[in-house]
Design an enzyme around this catalytic site. Structure first.
Site, PDB file in Angstrom:
ATOM      1  N   LYS A 166      15.900  18.915   5.928  1.00  0.00           N
ATOM      2  CA  LYS A 166      15.789  18.360   4.564  1.00  0.00           C
ATOM      3  C   LYS A 166      17.092  17.663   4.175  1.00  0.00           C
ATOM      4  CE  LYS A 166      17.100  22.895   2.754  1.00  0.00           C
ATOM      5  NZ  LYS A 166      16.653  24.082   2.026  1.00  0.00           N
ATOM      6  N   TYR A 220      43.457   5.445 -11.477  1.00  0.00           N
ATOM      7  CA  TYR A 220      42.936   5.456 -12.850  1.00  0.00           C
ATOM      8  C   TYR A 220      43.586   6.536 -13.717  1.00  0.00           C
ATOM      9  CZ  TYR A 220      38.957   2.430 -11.626  1.00  0.00           C
ATOM     10  OH  TYR A 220      38.163   1.387 -11.241  1.00  0.00           O
TER      11      TYR A 220
HETATM   12  C1  LIG Z   1      17.142  25.064   2.802  1.00  0.00           C
HETATM   13  C2  LIG Z   1      16.284  26.213   3.173  1.00  0.00           C
HETATM   14  C3  LIG Z   1      16.499  26.874   4.397  1.00  0.00           C
HETATM   15  C4  LIG Z   1      17.689  26.595   5.281  1.00  0.00           C
HETATM   16  O1  LIG Z   1      18.817  27.201   4.717  1.00  0.00           O
HETATM   17  P1  LIG Z   1      20.219  27.348   5.476  1.00  0.00           P
HETATM   18  O2  LIG Z   1      20.947  28.371   4.700  1.00  0.00           O
HETATM   19  O3  LIG Z   1      20.873  26.013   5.418  1.00  0.00           O
HETATM   20  O4  LIG Z   1      19.926  27.765   6.858  1.00  0.00           O
HETATM   21  C5  LIG Z   1      15.612  27.874   4.743  1.00  0.00           C
HETATM   22  N1  LIG Z   1      14.576  28.203   3.940  1.00  0.00           N
HETATM   23  C6  LIG Z   1      14.358  27.607   2.759  1.00  0.00           C
HETATM   24  C7  LIG Z   1      13.211  28.030   1.928  1.00  0.00           C
HETATM   25  C8  LIG Z   1      15.211  26.607   2.327  1.00  0.00           C
HETATM   26  O5  LIG Z   1      15.000  26.028   1.133  1.00  0.00           O
END
Ligand SMILES: *Cc1c(COP(=O)(O)O)cnc(C)c1O
Length: 376
Positions: free
Chosen positions: A44, A271
């Site tokens: 993701k 800035y």
């Molecule tokens: C993002 C997510 C993961 C992965 O999490 P990490 O801590 O980066 O391994 C796993 N399960 C769900 C439901 C998530 O939203």
């Protein structure tokens, strides 16, 4: 082409990926997990800023068959790139995108019974995994509401291939966090048992993210949804993990130094007069800013590596540029590289270190790297 030309081949700001390190991390994590448990990488947020298609295809090459993402559009991007395995959408998909679930053969999370009914009302067979809330209180039917959970299996159009939950404190080492995590694990196992006792079988189970694997590697589920660990970093450098895993960072973040000049004693730079020289200095402008994902919080706080030396961010981070103190860097000129995450000479800046200075975790820094940063 002279070397001066080569210097400019990589543009203004870019990400370098070390795919050997990705392979290494996959193997490390696979080694930790019980035989029957497969990795379901979290790709993701553009694979935590690494580039979802590139990472997805590399993982496919390594035999990974299952992926999880946050949204339907992220899933579609992977399908269009040629990923053929299971893609689970962990979050909500709007009814106006239900046809995409069909067209692209995606697997949708059932976020609760009402949402299950909405999916069913669409009238097409849909692949789903049922989310169970074991204590995070985000998505899923609450684990004690077994009757509601069973109700989902009565919906004729849902093809339920998985049941999962999410741990909310598996990164912690305190007694309270460990006790809470153990309770979440038990609640999840109880739900699975209750379903089986009612003759509901034949679904896959998953519970752990990265810290679930690193701190509770002994758990026996069908998948582990690993994100941050796969990319070779912890969320915070102070995190202590139980498993014996050596993770290697996949991503480096670099930018071009575009201009080097003197800054005289008592002059301000950047800035808002937010930095003032207390001595004769040399400063360098680097072509990366907050629109590229360098938090503005790193104004007067962050570091980059230049030719193997640490250079402090001076003044406020701008949208597209920032200034570095290169007074102590022996030789520096326009065209040199500034490394914000990664190695230069003997020095290294980890994503979690940069994150901590900005008051956040590596997950946020990485996933917010801008689309303007080239990935090479
Ligand atoms: C993002 C997510 C993961 C992965 O999490 P990490 O801590 O980066 O391994 C796993 N399960 C769900 C439901 C998530 O939203």
């Amino acid at each position: 082409m002279g070397s001066n030309h080569d210097k400019y081949q990589k543009g203004r700001a870019w990400i370098e990926l070390n795919m050997d390190n990705l392979t290494h991390n996959v193997k490390q994590l696979q080694k930790l997990l019980p035989k029957g448990c497969a990795l379901m990488p979290a790709v993701k947020a553009n694979a935590y800023g690494h580039g979802a298609v590139r990472i997805g295809l590399k993982l496919a090459e390594m035999g990974i068959k299952d992926y999880c993402v946050a949204s339907a559009s992220e899933a579609i991007e992977l399908r269009r790139a040629g990923i053929t395995g299971q893609i689970l959408i962990l979050g909500y998909t709007s009814p106006c995108q239900f046809q995409d679930l069909v067209n692209y053969q995606l697997t949708q999370t059932v976020v609760d019974l009402a949402y299950a009914r909405a999916l069913n009302d669409y009238g097409h067979p849909l692949w789903v995994h049922v989310g169970i809330d074991t204590g995070m209180h985000r998505l899923g039917e609450r684990s004690e509401d077994v009757e509601n959970i069973c109700e989902i299996w009565r919906l004729e159009h849902l093809k339920i291939t998985g049941v999962y939950s999410h741990l909310s404190a598996s990164d912690g080492n305190s007694e309270a966090e460990i006790t809470f995590t153990r309770k979440q694990i038990t609640e999840f196992q109880e739900v699975v048992k209750a379903l089986n006792q009612r003759g509901i079988v034949g679904f896959k189970t998953h519970l752990q993210g990265s810290y679930g694997v690193l701190n509770y590697p002994e758990l026996e589920f069908d998948y582990a949804r690993v994100g941050i660990a796969l990319y070779g970093t912890l969320s915070m450098s102070s995190d202590r993990i139980k498993a014996d895993a050596e993770l290697r960072p996949v991503l480096s973040l670099k930018a071009r130094i575009t201009c080097v000049k003197a800054l005289h004693e008592n002059e301000a730079a950047g800035y808002g007069l937010a930095f003032r020289a207390d001595r004769e200095m040399r400063i360098a402008a680097a072509s990366i800013g907050y629109a590229d994902g360098i938090p503005r919080e790193l104004s007067n706080k962050g570091y980059a590596l230049v030719n193997g030396y640490r250079a402090a961010v001076v003044g406020r981070v701008c949208m597209d540029q920032l200034l570095l103190d290169v007074s102590d860097v022996p030789k520096v000129s326009a065209g040199d590289e500034a490394v914000f995450i990664g190695k230069s000479g003997e020095q290294e800046i980890l994503a979690c270190e940069a994150a901590e200075r900005a008051g956040t975790i590596s997950n946020e820094i990485l996933s917010r790297l801008g689309s303007r940063v080239e990935r090479v």
